[in-house]
Design an enzyme around this catalytic site. Structure first.
Site, PDB file in Angstrom:
ATOM      1  N   GLU A  63       0.840  -1.214   0.000  1.00  0.00           N
ATOM      2  CA  GLU A  63       0.000   0.000   0.000  1.00  0.00           C
ATOM      3  C   GLU A  63       0.871   1.258   0.000  1.00  0.00           C
ATOM      4  O   GLU A  63       0.561   2.236  -0.681  1.00  0.00           O
ATOM      5  CB  GLU A  63      -0.903  -0.035   1.240  1.00  0.00           C
ATOM      6  CG  GLU A  63      -1.647   1.256   1.568  1.00  0.00           C
ATOM      7  CD  GLU A  63      -2.933   1.457   0.786  1.00  0.00           C
ATOM      8  OE1 GLU A  63      -2.983   1.033  -0.379  1.00  0.00           O
ATOM      9  OE2 GLU A  63      -3.863   2.049   1.354  1.00  0.00           O
ATOM     10  N   THR A  73      -5.163   9.755  -5.124  1.00  0.00           N
ATOM     11  CA  THR A  73      -4.947   9.974  -3.689  1.00  0.00           C
ATOM     12  C   THR A  73      -3.880  11.038  -3.452  1.00  0.00           C
ATOM     13  O   THR A  73      -4.038  11.897  -2.583  1.00  0.00           O
ATOM     14  CB  THR A  73      -4.559   8.646  -3.017  1.00  0.00           C
ATOM     15  OG1 THR A  73      -5.611   7.716  -3.264  1.00  0.00           O
ATOM     16  CG2 THR A  73      -4.382   8.798  -1.520  1.00  0.00           C
TER      17      THR A  73
END
Ligand code: HSE
Length: 310
Positions: A132, A184
């Site tokens: 991640e 993001t």
């Protein structure tokens, strides 16, 4: 004992829960990513195929969240064999549904399954986070609910710093994903570097109120607390067209709150019964269709268990 192949599923997640930026998240029942791994004699990870990403994700395992997580598991156990991954993306990319976390978690879980489960779920956390981090940075608000399920509070990134909160009965969610991409990195770049003390106090109060409501099992209070964010949503709302109208329509349809899911653009409406979630999903989707943007909708409850081996 190692297997010749294994398959794992990891669910969509809603990070932040409004006011709980980077620390709260929940797993959603329904959509997610599925990864199949096959044992290879050559050490390391190769990505055989990615289905459902429209060619957008890196095939290089060193740049792919699932590949990085799987490789981290192999390394942690000093595996002499390797694996080939086939990734089925059930989640849209850059959508606020924890797509990169789902791939990272599925990559770690499937690698562990293939090797005969040498690592515990807590040990897998670190390896999923490595995957991640390559995309969104080191925070566990998607990874933790994806791996453990339910609603999680992550006050750090180690397993000892993650708390599973109770799931209030009757909690239903409507998730509406407008057809726009919000990266993001961009959604984080628009955030203020500092906030005034008064704002910090209000945000802290909002998080405390939210956690209290969750422990009380009070969906209405939970919803109200989620909407008290005065830091992150105001800075991001310009990235999501029609958010104010979406909130108004959601409430008209019976939702108790509407917040940005993760970094967006998915909107998460909180409801206390299934019908309200369905009506909300329909009403907000219609808004985006009328605006010529289009949207996908999902309704569901919280998935109590996290990622699992199929
Ligand atoms: N907490 C993160 C954010 C989730 O809102 O930026 C997305 O990775």
């Amino acid at each position: 004992m190692p297997l010749s192949s294994a398959e794992a599923f990891a669910p969509a997640t809603v990070a932040n829960l409004g006011v709980g930026f980077d620390i709260l998240g929940l797993a959603v029942d329904g959509a997610g990513d599925t990864i199949r791994a096959e044992l290879t004699a050559t050490p390391g990870v190769v990505i055989r195929e990615i289905v459902g990403d429209h060619g957008k994700l890196p095939r290089d395992p060193l740049k792919n969240t699932a590949g990085i997580a799987a490789a981290a598991v192999l390394k942690a156990v000093n595996a002499s064999s390797g694996m080939a991954l086939t990734i089925h993306k059930g989640l849209p990319l850059a959508s606020g549904l924890g797509s990169s976390a789902a791939s990272a978690v599925a990559g770690a879980v499937v690698a562990n399954a293939l090797l005969g489960e040498p690592l515990t779920r807590d040990q897998l956390l670190e390896h999923a986070l490595e995957g991640e981090a390559a995309v969104t940075g080191y925070h566990a608000d998607n990874i933790a609910p994806c791996l453990y399920g339910g609603i999680t509070l992550s006050y750090g990134v180690t397993s000892g710093e993650i708390v599973r909160l109770p799931v209030p009965e009757g909690l239903h969610l409507a998730l509406i994903t407008p057809h726009i991409e919000v990266l993001t990195a961009k959604a984080r770049a628009v955030l203020p570097a500092n906030v005034p003390l008064k704002t910090m106090v209000a945000q802290t109060a909002g998080v405390a109120r939210l956690i209290h409501a969750i422990y009380q099992g009070d969906v209405a209070q939970m919803a109200a607390a989620m909407e008290t964010d005065t830091v992150v949503e105001p800075a991001r709302s310009h990235l999501i067209p029609h958010i104010a109208e979406a909130r108004r329509l959601a409430k008209e349809a019976g939702a108790l709150a509407l917040v940005i899911s993760g970094a967006g653009p998915t909107l998460c409406a909180v409801c206390d019964h299934a019908d309200a979630a369905l009506l909300t999903a329909q009403a907000v989707t219609a808004l985006y269709e009328d605006a010529g943007i289009g949207a996908d909708r999902r309704v569901g409850t919280v998935l109590a268990s996290g990622a699992y081996v199929i």
